[in-house]
Design an enzyme around this catalytic site. Sequence first.
Site, short mmCIF file in Angstrom:
data_model
loop_
_atom_site.label_atom_id
_atom_site.label_comp_id
_atom_site.label_asym_id
_atom_site.label_seq_id
_atom_site.Cartn_x
_atom_site.Cartn_y
_atom_site.Cartn_z
N HIS A 139 41.33 56.94 26.24
CA HIS A 139 40.02 56.34 25.96
C HIS A 139 39.67 56.68 24.52
O HIS A 139 40.08 57.73 24.00
CB HIS A 139 39.03 56.96 26.94
N ASP A 199 41.30 65.57 29.11
CA ASP A 199 40.15 64.69 29.27
C ASP A 199 40.03 64.39 30.76
O ASP A 199 40.79 63.59 31.31
CB ASP A 199 40.37 63.40 28.45
N GLN A 218 37.94 60.80 34.10
CA GLN A 218 38.29 59.98 35.28
C GLN A 218 39.01 60.80 36.34
O GLN A 218 39.43 60.26 37.36
CB GLN A 218 39.18 58.79 34.86
N LYS A 244 29.83 60.08 36.00
CA LYS A 244 30.89 59.40 36.75
C LYS A 244 31.10 60.06 38.11
O LYS A 244 31.97 59.67 38.86
CB LYS A 244 32.19 59.41 35.95
N CYS A 256 37.08 50.55 26.18
CA CYS A 256 37.24 51.66 25.22
C CYS A 256 38.68 52.16 25.15
O CYS A 256 38.92 53.36 25.01
CB CYS A 256 36.30 52.82 25.52
C1 LIG Z 1 39.24 58.52 30.38
C2 LIG Z 1 37.89 58.60 29.78
N1 LIG Z 1 37.62 59.52 28.85
C3 LIG Z 1 36.41 59.64 28.28
C4 LIG Z 1 35.39 58.80 28.62
C5 LIG Z 1 34.07 58.95 27.95
O1 LIG Z 1 33.10 59.32 28.86
P1 LIG Z 1 31.56 59.38 28.41
O2 LIG Z 1 31.20 58.01 27.96
O3 LIG Z 1 30.85 59.80 29.63
O4 LIG Z 1 31.49 60.38 27.31
C6 LIG Z 1 35.61 57.81 29.57
C7 LIG Z 1 34.53 56.86 29.93
O5 LIG Z 1 34.72 55.85 30.54
C8 LIG Z 1 36.88 57.70 30.16
O6 LIG Z 1 37.15 56.76 31.07
#
Ligand SMILES: Cc1ncc(COP(=O)(O)O)c(C=O)c1O
Length: 406
Positions: A121, A198, A201, A224, A363
Site C-alpha cells: 500500500h 504493515d 490488513q 479496520k 492506494c
Molecule cells: C495494507 C495497508 N497498509 C496500510 C494502509 C493504510 O491504513 P490507514 O489509512 O488506516 O493509515 C492500508 C489501508 O487501506 C492498507 O490496506
Amino acid sequence: MDVEEIRKDFAYLDANRVGKDIIYLDSAATSQKPNYVIDRVNNYYRYENANPHRGAHYLSWKATEEYENTREVVRDFIGARSNNEIVFTKNSTESLNLLAYSYGLKNLKSGDEILITILEHHANLVPWQMVAKKTGAKLVYAYLNSDYSLDYEDLRAKIGENTKIVSITGASNITGELIDIKKVVGWAHEQNAIAIVDGAQLIPHVKVDVSDIDCDFLVFSGHKMFSPMGIGILYGKYDLLEDLDPFNLGGDMIEYVYEQESTFQKPPIKFEAGTQNVGGVIGLRAAIEYTNKLGMDNIYAYEHDLCHYAYSLIKDIDHIKIFYPQKAKTGSVLSFTFDDIHPHDIASILDSKGIGVRSGHHCAMPLHKYLGISATARASFSIYNTREEVEKFAQELKNVRKVMGL
Ligand SMILES: Cc1ncc(COP(=O)(O)O)c(C=O)c1O
C-alpha cells in the site's frame, strides 16, 4: 459464530434508519462499528471526558487510567512484552511515517537498501521513497509469481548485506495473500536488517503474536477492526523505540523544557505529543474486547470461508479476471476486473443494487502497473456478511455485462 446475532450489533443493517438495504463489501477500506464500541465511546465523552496525564482531578485521573489500561489490552492482543512498546498514533500511515522519519532518516546512508514488495500500500511505500531520496539509499522491490502470490525466492535473494530495512505487508489489500512474515523477519535478521510489518490488513483478521514473529516494528489501524477512525498503533521493541528520535514535539512528551532545549519522556509517551484521540483509544479497547469475545480464529475461519465461497461463485463469469493466489494462504479480500468494463462501472452498477464494493487503485498504484492494469474492483468480507449476501453479489456481478449491453 452466530452471524444473525452478530448482525444485531451493527446498526448500518437497519434499513429503516439507513434508507435502504445495504450489502457492505468494503470492510478492507474500513470496517463497520458494533454498537458496543459506539456506546463505549459515547459514554466516555458523556461521563468521563478529560485530558489524560494532565490533571490531578477525578476525571483526568479516570481518563488516564482508561488510556493506560488500553495499552495493556493492546499489548496482550498482539503479544508484546511490555506496555511501553505500544505507541498510540493516528493510523498505520502515521506509524509508518514515524518510522521513516525517525528510524529511516537517522540510520540509512547512501548505498543502503530498503526492501519492500510490489504488494505494498502507498503507506508502506511513499515514506520509503522519501527516505531513499534524502539518504541516497535504494528502494528495492520483491515481485510476484504468475499466480499473483509473493515470490519468496525473489524476496530472499534481494535481502543482502546492504539491506537495512525490510518493510513488508502482513496481508495484501489487493490479492488478499497472507504473507509468511515470521519467515521474512528471520531472513531480515540474518542480514542484521530491521523488520517492519504493515499489519493494517492482517491484525483485524488473523491472530498475531509479535514476540513469536520477532518483528522489530508492527503497525495497524483501529478503524479496520471495528474501532473508530483516527486511532492506530505502532508496536516497537523497546530498545529500538528508545533509540528513535521523537516524531512530533510539544506537550506531554517532554521531561524538562528550558528556553533553548528540552529533554524527552521515555517511550511510548515520547511519541505521543499533544492531546491524543482518547475517545479513539477507548473505542479501540472496546473493539479488541469485542473481537476477543468472538475469537480471532473464528473470525478468520468465517471471513475466509465467505471469501472463498465468493471466489467459487464468480471465478467462471465471462471475461472476469481475479487477482487471487488460490494456492497461497489468503484472507478476506477479492480483487477483479472485466477485460471490457471499467471497475468504476462495476462498482456503480453493484451500488444500484445496494452492494458496496470498492473500485480504483486502492492506494497500490505500482502493483496495478505491475499487473498491467490501472484499477480493479474489490470485494472484502467481514463477520457481519452472510453467504446470502455473497450469493446476491455474485448474481449481480454476473448481470453487470448485460447491464453494460455486452
Ligand atoms: C495494507 C495497508 N497498509 C496500510 C494502509 C493504510 O491504513 P490507514 O489509512 O488506516 O493509515 C492500508 C489501508 O487501506 C492498507 O490496506
